[in-house]
Design a protein around this motif. Structure first.
Motif, PDB file in Angstrom:
ATOM      1  N   ASP A   1      70.754  26.991  20.618  1.00 19.94           N
ATOM      2  CA  ASP A   1      72.388  26.778  19.945  1.00 19.94           C
ATOM      3  C   ASP A   1      72.498  28.147  19.444  1.00 19.94           C
ATOM      4  N   LEU A   2      71.453  28.968  18.480  1.00 20.58           N
ATOM      5  CA  LEU A   2      70.979  30.370  18.211  1.00 20.58           C
ATOM      6  C   LEU A   2      70.291  30.879  18.600  1.00 20.58           C
ATOM      7  N   LEU A   3      71.245  32.331  18.167  1.00 18.49           N
ATOM      8  CA  LEU A   3      70.010  32.775  18.472  1.00 18.49           C
ATOM      9  C   LEU A   3      69.912  34.456  17.578  1.00 18.49           C
ATOM     10  N   LEU A   4      68.832  34.606  17.836  1.00 17.97           N
ATOM     11  CA  LEU A   4      68.390  36.012  16.612  1.00 17.97           C
ATOM     12  C   LEU A   4      68.010  36.638  17.059  1.00 17.97           C
ATOM     13  N   LEU A   5      68.160  37.286  17.039  1.00 16.62           N
ATOM     14  CA  LEU A   5      67.544  38.939  17.115  1.00 16.62           C
ATOM     15  C   LEU A   5      67.483  40.051  16.785  1.00 16.62           C
ATOM     16  N   ASP A   6      66.117  40.743  16.364  1.00 12.58           N
ATOM     17  CA  ASP A   6      65.712  41.539  15.167  1.00 12.58           C
ATOM     18  C   ASP A   6      65.881  42.778  16.396  1.00 12.58           C
ATOM     19  N   GLU A   7      67.008  43.771  16.284  1.00 14.66           N
ATOM     20  CA  GLU A   7      66.931  45.185  16.695  1.00 14.66           C
ATOM     21  C   GLU A   7      66.986  45.090  18.312  1.00 14.66           C
ATOM     22  N   PRO A   8      67.431  43.956  19.170  1.00 16.70           N
ATOM     23  CA  PRO A   8      67.600  43.635  20.492  1.00 16.70           C
ATOM     24  C   PRO A   8      67.564  44.914  21.304  1.00 16.70           C
ATOM     25  N   PHE A   9      68.499  45.929  21.315  1.00 19.48           N
ATOM     26  CA  PHE A   9      68.931  47.095  21.761  1.00 19.48           C
ATOM     27  C   PHE A   9      67.578  48.257  22.200  1.00 19.48           C
ATOM     28  N   THR A  10      66.432  47.920  21.265  1.00 21.08           N
ATOM     29  CA  THR A  10      65.187  48.615  20.740  1.00 21.08           C
ATOM     30  C   THR A  10      64.731  49.419  22.228  1.00 21.08           C
TER      31      THR A  10
ATOM     32  N   LYS B   1      77.691  29.371  21.692  1.00 20.06           N
ATOM     33  CA  LYS B   1      75.841  29.771  21.223  1.00 20.06           C
ATOM     34  C   LYS B   1      77.108  30.317  19.719  1.00 20.06           C
ATOM     35  N   THR B   2      75.851  30.599  19.245  1.00 22.92           N
ATOM     36  CA  THR B   2      75.800  31.244  17.448  1.00 22.92           C
ATOM     37  C   THR B   2      74.686  32.503  18.141  1.00 22.92           C
ATOM     38  N   ILE B   3      75.070  33.982  18.005  1.00 23.95           N
ATOM     39  CA  ILE B   3      74.306  34.885  17.851  1.00 23.95           C
ATOM     40  C   ILE B   3      73.996  35.880  16.077  1.00 23.95           C
ATOM     41  N   PHE B   4      73.439  36.106  16.066  1.00 24.33           N
ATOM     42  CA  PHE B   4      72.869  36.488  14.194  1.00 24.33           C
ATOM     43  C   PHE B   4      71.824  38.130  15.302  1.00 24.33           C
ATOM     44  N   PHE B   5      72.228  39.194  14.896  1.00 22.64           N
ATOM     45  CA  PHE B   5      71.964  39.633  15.251  1.00 22.64           C
ATOM     46  C   PHE B   5      71.296  41.838  14.265  1.00 22.64           C
ATOM     47  N   SER B   6      70.677  42.123  14.621  1.00 22.54           N
ATOM     48  CA  SER B   6      70.447  43.437  13.531  1.00 22.54           C
ATOM     49  C   SER B   6      70.223  44.497  14.532  1.00 22.54           C
ATOM     50  N   SER B   7      71.544  45.715  14.467  1.00 16.57           N
ATOM     51  CA  SER B   7      71.542  46.438  14.984  1.00 16.57           C
ATOM     52  C   SER B   7      71.498  48.161  14.500  1.00 16.57           C
ATOM     53  N   HIS B   8      71.580  49.297  14.612  1.00 10.54           N
ATOM     54  CA  HIS B   8      71.170  50.315  14.177  1.00 10.54           C
ATOM     55  C   HIS B   8      72.627  50.990  14.995  1.00 10.54           C
ATOM     56  N   ILE B   9      73.128  50.166  16.649  1.00  9.50           N
ATOM     57  CA  ILE B   9      73.871  51.059  17.428  1.00  9.50           C
ATOM     58  C   ILE B   9      75.284  50.314  17.051  1.00  9.50           C
ATOM     59  N   LEU B  10      76.214  50.922  16.226  1.00  8.53           N
ATOM     60  CA  LEU B  10      77.370  49.850  15.607  1.00  8.53           C
ATOM     61  C   LEU B  10      77.935  50.232  16.777  1.00  8.53           C
ATOM     62  N   SER B  11      78.296  50.646  17.500  1.00 11.09           N
ATOM     63  CA  SER B  11      79.793  50.685  18.735  1.00 11.09           C
ATOM     64  C   SER B  11      79.239  49.692  19.725  1.00 11.09           C
ATOM     65  N   ASP B  12      77.849  49.236  19.519  1.00  6.68           N
ATOM     66  CA  ASP B  12      77.669  47.842  20.283  1.00  6.68           C
ATOM     67  C   ASP B  12      78.453  46.401  19.742  1.00  6.68           C
TER      68      ASP B  12
END
Lengths: 310, 267
Positions: free
Chosen positions: A160-169, A191-202
């Motif tokens: 139900d919850l996707l927790l992604l740490d920098e998934p685009f690396t 679903k709920t998605i919580f992710f960190s990223s440096h790619i701000l446009s994404d």
């Protein structure tokens, strides 16, 4: 009322460093709520506390203070873990395994019934473009392939919850686009998605909400639409703008942005009326007038600069 | 509840099987076995008229020496593997992917340790198989005492790998392995140290003696082959084996409790 998928109250986390175990504050009294069904992006510079926050939610780091609940359960509980799909910044698994075996291992740990497991593995490998690598051992995988495998194992038990740490690396533009599509698909499923990223446009493209951290604290939080429109500027779009016409607006502070045969004049709110009048009087063709939207990147850099100055 | 333990254990065993160093160790162990069993040649080529008692004594000595050496090598390797197994998962961050699933920390730890044990029990079984084949060839019966001796070797492997595994959760794997190795290799010296004239040496000896697992002083394997131990004290042997297994379980239990509150990855 929408229930929170993640609720964090007063989260504080310090690390001990060096010979004398000096305390370094990584997350400082952080509170936030991630509503069910939302896509929330976590941004911030290196060392802002993003990964620490994610690991505290996951339960692998133990907070010094504060409360975290995932669908009402504490992070380390089996009930919470059943509902989480997690991928770390650089996904690693046992190198001696082939992708099917690796996914089978994670699938069994997630409690997927054996009669459903093979089908789900095939589906995820195909969705993530790894079907062709079925007979390769994970040790021969590129960084991008590892990331795809990481996403596949995170999605395998349909959490139900996707927790992604920098998934685009480590992903190429095609890979990034696929992950964005997957995030959008999961969002469409509620679903709920919580992710960190440096790619701000994404983040801007896929998130409903954004949280910006700096030095362990939240410095900005809100709906993407709201935070990106926080600006005092207006945009007057004109046609036929030429260099010599700049004199018309002498005494008014403005910025010129040319694109697509049009020119945008970015003018402060206070001088909008005056500038419009001058432009109308001059007979120049005005094709648009709208508040200047600030991109997430502009906002990020602005807040970052402000913090550095202060 | 035990399914997760089973999957992690089987995966750990498969991981150890995939390590090339294990095969190097296997051939080293075989080589050492051949050296320790050098008398085998003499036993195979001796005259049938040789005194059967002397023959049996020699066979018992060779067989026990072979199995004890094999067992010692296996225990040594299990200490190294147990000390490094969680560390390597941590270093590569593989542990994150596992603990993100509905797996409790104790299940993860139990799975890793059982996986190491499973692998090295298998390794030990190969040595045992060689010894049993020789026993059957020479017509030596397998006695209860011999079986007890084998079980005591299994216990030694379990206990010392358990010490290394539990310590490695809190201290560097090299140190955890080193401490376990000292207990394993020099355990019998601690008792002698308690009788030292130097007060500090005596004190140190006492502390280490009571910290270390209990030791079965009899060579149960040799006596088991000879079957010449009059009135063997089985209750003592079994209580030592039981006590040691409890020792390993308690140490593991304490380690799990502390591990529960440990940061897995410090960023």
């Amino acid at each position: 009322m929408i229930k929170p998928a993640i609720s964090i109250q007063g989260l504080t986390k310090t690390y001990s460093q060096g010979l004398f175990k000096d305390k370094v504050l990584a997350v400082d009294d952080l509170s936030m709520t991630i509503p069910e069904g939302s896509v929330v992006g976590l941004i911030g510079s290196n060392g802002a506390g993003k990964t620490t926050t994610i690991y505290c939610i996951l339960g692998t780091l133990i907070p010094d203070a504060g409360l975290i609940s995932i669908y009402g359960y504490p992070p380390q509980s089996i009930e919470a873990r059943k509902r989480i799909g997690f991928q770390s910044e650089i996904f690693n698994t046992y190198n001696f395994l082939k992708p099917e075996k690796a996914l089978a291992f994670y699938g069994k740990l997630a409690g997927i019934e054996s009669e459903n497991l093979a089908g789900r593995i095939d589906e995820k490998l195909s969705r993530l473009g790894l079907s062709g690598a079925k007979n390769q051992k994970v040790k021969s995988f590129s960084k991008g392939m590892n990331q795809r495998l990481g996403i596949a194992q995170a999605l395998l038990h349909d959490p139900d919850l996707l927790l992604l740490d920098e998934p685009f690396t480590g992903l190429d533009p095609q890979g990034r686009r696929e992950i964005i599509e997957i995030i959008q698909e999961e969002k469409a499923k509620g679903k709920t998605i919580f992710f960190s990223s440096h790619i701000l446009s994404d983040i801007e493209r896929v998130c409903d909400k954004v949280v910006m951290m700096r030095k362990g604290q939240v410095v900005l939080s809100g709906d993407i639409d709201q935070v990106t429109s926080i600006t005092d500027n207006w945009c007057i779009s004109v046609k036929g703008w030429e260099k010599e016409k700049e004199r018309m607006l002498a005494g008014i502070e403005y910025e010129v942005v040319d694109f697509d045969g049009k020119t945008d004049l970015i003018i402060q709110q206070a001088e909008k009326e005056k500038a419009l009048q001058i432009l109308l009087d001059s007979g120049i063709e005005i094709v648009g007038l709208h508040p200047k939207m600030q991109s997430l990147e502009e906002l990020y850099l602005e807040l970052d600069n402000k913090e550095e100055v202060s | 509840m035990m399914n997760a333990v089973k999957y992690i254990a089987l995966n750990t065993t498969a991981y150890l099987l995939s390590r090339k160093t294990i095969y190097v160790l296997f051939f080293i162990a075989l080589f050492v076995l051949l050296i320790t069993g050098a008398d085998l040649y003499g036993l195979f080529t001796s005259e049938p008229s040789t005194d059967p008692k002397a023959m049996l004594s020699q066979q018992a000595s060779v067989l026990s020496r072979m199995f004890i050496t094999w067992s010692a090598l296996t225990t040594f390797a299990s200490i190294i593997a147990a000390a490094g197994i969680v560390y390597s998962d941590n270093k590569s961050k593989i542990v994150l992917g596992i603990l993100a699933k509905p797996v409790a920390r104790w299940q993860y730890l139990m799975g890793k340790w059982f996986g190491v044990l499973l692998f090295f029990y298998g390794f030990l079984a190969i040595g045992l198989l060689i010894v049993i084949i020789l026993m059957l060839y020479w017509g030596i019966s397998i006695t209860v005492l011999f079986v007890t001796g084998v079980i005591s070797q299994v216990m030694i492997l379990t206990v010392y790998s358990g010490i290394a595994f539990s310590l490695s959760l809190f201290i560097a794997p090299m140190l955890a392995g080193g401490i376990s190795f000292i207990f394993f290799s020099f355990g019998s010296l601690f008792e002698q140290l308690t009788n030292s004239d130097l007060w500090w040496a005596s004190l140190l000896g006492s502390v280490l003696y009571y910290l270390q697992p209990a030791i079965v002083k009899e060579n149960l394997l040799e006596k088991g082959v000879l079957n010449n131990l009059l009135d063997p004290n089985f209750s003592l042997f079994w209580s030592v084996i039981g006590e040691n297994l409890m020792y390993a379980a308690l140490l593991f239990f304490i380690a799990v409790i502390f591990f529960q509150k440990k940061d897995i990855i410090a960023s």
